[in-house]
Design an enzyme around this catalytic site. Structure first.
Site, mmCIF file in Angstrom:
data_model
loop_
_atom_site.group_PDB
_atom_site.id
_atom_site.type_symbol
_atom_site.label_atom_id
_atom_site.label_comp_id
_atom_site.label_asym_id
_atom_site.label_seq_id
_atom_site.Cartn_x
_atom_site.Cartn_y
_atom_site.Cartn_z
ATOM 1 N N HIS A 70 68.883 -12.459 20.733
ATOM 2 C CA HIS A 70 70.003 -12.354 19.781
ATOM 3 C C HIS A 70 68.937 -12.082 18.339
ATOM 4 C CE1 HIS A 70 72.135 -16.144 21.446
ATOM 5 N NE2 HIS A 70 72.992 -14.293 21.289
ATOM 6 N N CYS B 96 68.918 2.113 -1.867
ATOM 7 C CA CYS B 96 69.805 2.474 -2.167
ATOM 8 C C CYS B 96 70.607 1.088 -2.608
ATOM 9 C CB CYS B 96 70.759 2.497 -0.609
ATOM 10 S SG CYS B 96 70.617 1.970 0.468
ATOM 11 N N GLY C 64 66.009 -25.197 28.020
ATOM 12 C CA GLY C 64 66.446 -25.883 26.438
ATOM 13 C C GLY C 64 68.176 -25.017 26.476
ATOM 14 N N ASN D 214 65.387 -29.596 30.953
ATOM 15 C CA ASN D 214 66.386 -29.743 29.440
ATOM 16 C C ASN D 214 65.934 -31.330 29.496
ATOM 17 O OD1 ASN D 214 68.461 -30.253 27.741
ATOM 18 N ND2 ASN D 214 69.323 -27.872 28.463
HETATM 19 N N1 APR Z 1 63.075 -29.875 25.618
HETATM 20 C C1 APR Z 1 63.854 -29.128 26.570
HETATM 21 N N2 APR Z 1 65.329 -29.256 26.230
HETATM 22 C C2 APR Z 1 65.830 -29.531 24.920
HETATM 23 C C3 APR Z 1 65.187 -30.124 23.593
HETATM 24 C C4 APR Z 1 63.855 -30.806 24.712
HETATM 25 N N3 APR Z 1 62.546 -31.647 23.713
HETATM 26 N N4 APR Z 1 65.806 -31.109 23.043
HETATM 27 C C5 APR Z 1 66.876 -30.266 23.577
HETATM 28 N N5 APR Z 1 66.898 -29.592 24.494
HETATM 29 C C6 APR Z 1 68.038 -28.716 25.311
HETATM 30 C C7 APR Z 1 69.679 -29.996 24.828
HETATM 31 O O1 APR Z 1 69.616 -30.784 25.358
HETATM 32 C C8 APR Z 1 70.104 -28.398 24.714
HETATM 33 O O2 APR Z 1 70.998 -27.684 26.457
HETATM 34 O O3 APR Z 1 67.856 -27.903 24.137
HETATM 35 C C9 APR Z 1 69.667 -27.543 24.633
HETATM 36 C C10 APR Z 1 69.653 -26.564 23.347
HETATM 37 O O4 APR Z 1 70.814 -26.393 23.403
HETATM 38 P P1 APR Z 1 71.912 -25.775 21.782
HETATM 39 O O5 APR Z 1 71.757 -26.063 20.829
HETATM 40 O O6 APR Z 1 73.101 -25.001 21.623
HETATM 41 O O7 APR Z 1 71.157 -23.879 21.834
HETATM 42 P P2 APR Z 1 71.229 -22.899 22.487
HETATM 43 O O8 APR Z 1 71.499 -23.242 24.326
HETATM 44 O O9 APR Z 1 70.028 -22.350 22.683
HETATM 45 O O10 APR Z 1 72.371 -22.267 21.523
HETATM 46 C C11 APR Z 1 72.563 -20.710 22.189
HETATM 47 O O11 APR Z 1 73.943 -20.646 20.202
HETATM 48 O O12 APR Z 1 74.926 -20.484 18.449
HETATM 49 C C12 APR Z 1 74.187 -19.719 19.021
HETATM 50 O O13 APR Z 1 72.891 -18.668 19.108
HETATM 51 C C13 APR Z 1 72.684 -19.512 19.010
HETATM 52 O O14 APR Z 1 71.110 -18.922 20.073
HETATM 53 C C14 APR Z 1 71.901 -19.504 20.662
HETATM 54 C C15 APR Z 1 72.795 -19.917 20.776
#
Ligand code: APR
Length: 245
Positions: free
Chosen positions: A119, A151, A188, A214
């Site tokens: 991204h 520009c 995560g 996770n």
């Molecule tokens: N350690 C491990 N996992 C964790 C922790 C932690 N301390 N804290 C939260 N999580 C997990 C949550 O359980 C969840 O599954 O991290 C994940 C976060 O999920 P999202 O917020 O949806 O993030 P992500 O999956 O990276 O989102 C994907 O969505 O908005 C778009 O472009 C943005 O790249 C992003 C994409």
């Protein structure tokens, strides 16, 4: 849990090509909130601020929120133990690459070298007209929207907005890694956002063993994950690194 950590460590140690695939959860312990779930950014901000059409028609309003979320906040975040463990394992030749959905630059700052940013990255701004690029550190974000010194047009963060294409190089290399990996570590991520969320499925289809870290189950846990290590990315990655050494 410990025997699952040992199993994961052995898989990585004996692998030919381990790739890490990270999402917002790996940066939570660096102080950056996730997008979804408890305290998620999308529960506080309207995702429309990252919609490309909204940005082009409302650059000022979009930039006010983008600055608040990604620059005032992210700016102070430092890599945590999980980012550093991944970089350490890369230096030992045990992790070949990182595919990240994150735009926070923390894998780079932790010392990882082979990184594919699905991204993009928030450190770079790009002119919406002449494509001149800038390091955000050299741009004064007190005057919004920031303008191109060549520009005069509006600058945009060089990360992927909703409705934009994935950068060609990152897309190609990420799926290459998924095809080559015999061990694939998902850290995560909810696995809810396409096309990034397809990458781990490609790895599985090509026979990779899937290790997932996770704090809670994701869309992968009961479908493609072979070893689910429930817990914080820092705790689990540190234990894996210790079990390997
Ligand atoms: N350690 C491990 N996992 C964790 C922790 C932690 N301390 N804290 C939260 N999580 C997990 C949550 O359980 C969840 O599954 O991290 C994940 C976060 O999920 P999202 O917020 O949806 O993030 P992500 O999956 O990276 O989102 C994907 O969505 O908005 C778009 O472009 C943005 O790249 C992003 C994409």
């Amino acid at each position: 849990m410990d025997n699952k950590i040992q199993l994961a460590a052995q898989l990585i140690k004996n692998s030919k090509h381990t790739t890490a695939f990270t999402g917002a959860g790996i940066s939570v312990e660096s102080g950056i909130p996730p997008f979804r779930g408890v305290n998620g950014l999308w529960s506080k901000y309207d995702p429309i601020v990252l919609d490309i059409d909204y940005f082009y028609s409302n650059p000022n309003e979009a930039w006010i929120k983008i600055k608040e979320i990604f620059y005032d906040f992210f700016g102070k975040a430092k890599p945590n133990v999980a980012h550093i463990s991944i970089a350490n394992l890369e230096k030992k030749g045990l992790i070949k690459s990182v595919i990240t959905q994150n735009i926070d630059n923390l894998h780079q700052e932790a010392g990882s070298e082979i990184i594919y940013e699905f991204h993009g990255n928030s450190q770079k701004l790009i002119c919406t007209n002449c494509n001149k690029t800038f390091n955000v550190k050299n741009i004064n974000l007190d005057n919004l929207p920031p303008k191109c010194d060549k520009c005069g047009n509006v600058l945009k963060p060089d990360f992927v907005f909703f409705g934009e294409q994935i950068p060609e190089y990152a897309n190609t290399m990420s799926f290459n890694e998924a095809n080559n990996a015999d061990v694939f570590i998902i850290i995560g991520t909810t696995g809810e956002v396409m096309p990034a969320s397809i990458v781990p499925h490609t790895a599985k289809k090509n026979g990779a063993k899937i290790i997932e870290i996770n704090t809670q189950a994701s869309s992968y846990t009961n479908s493609i994950t072979d070893i689910f290590l429930q817990g914080k990315a820092t705790d689990i990655m540190k234990k894996i690194e210790l079990a390997i050494s």
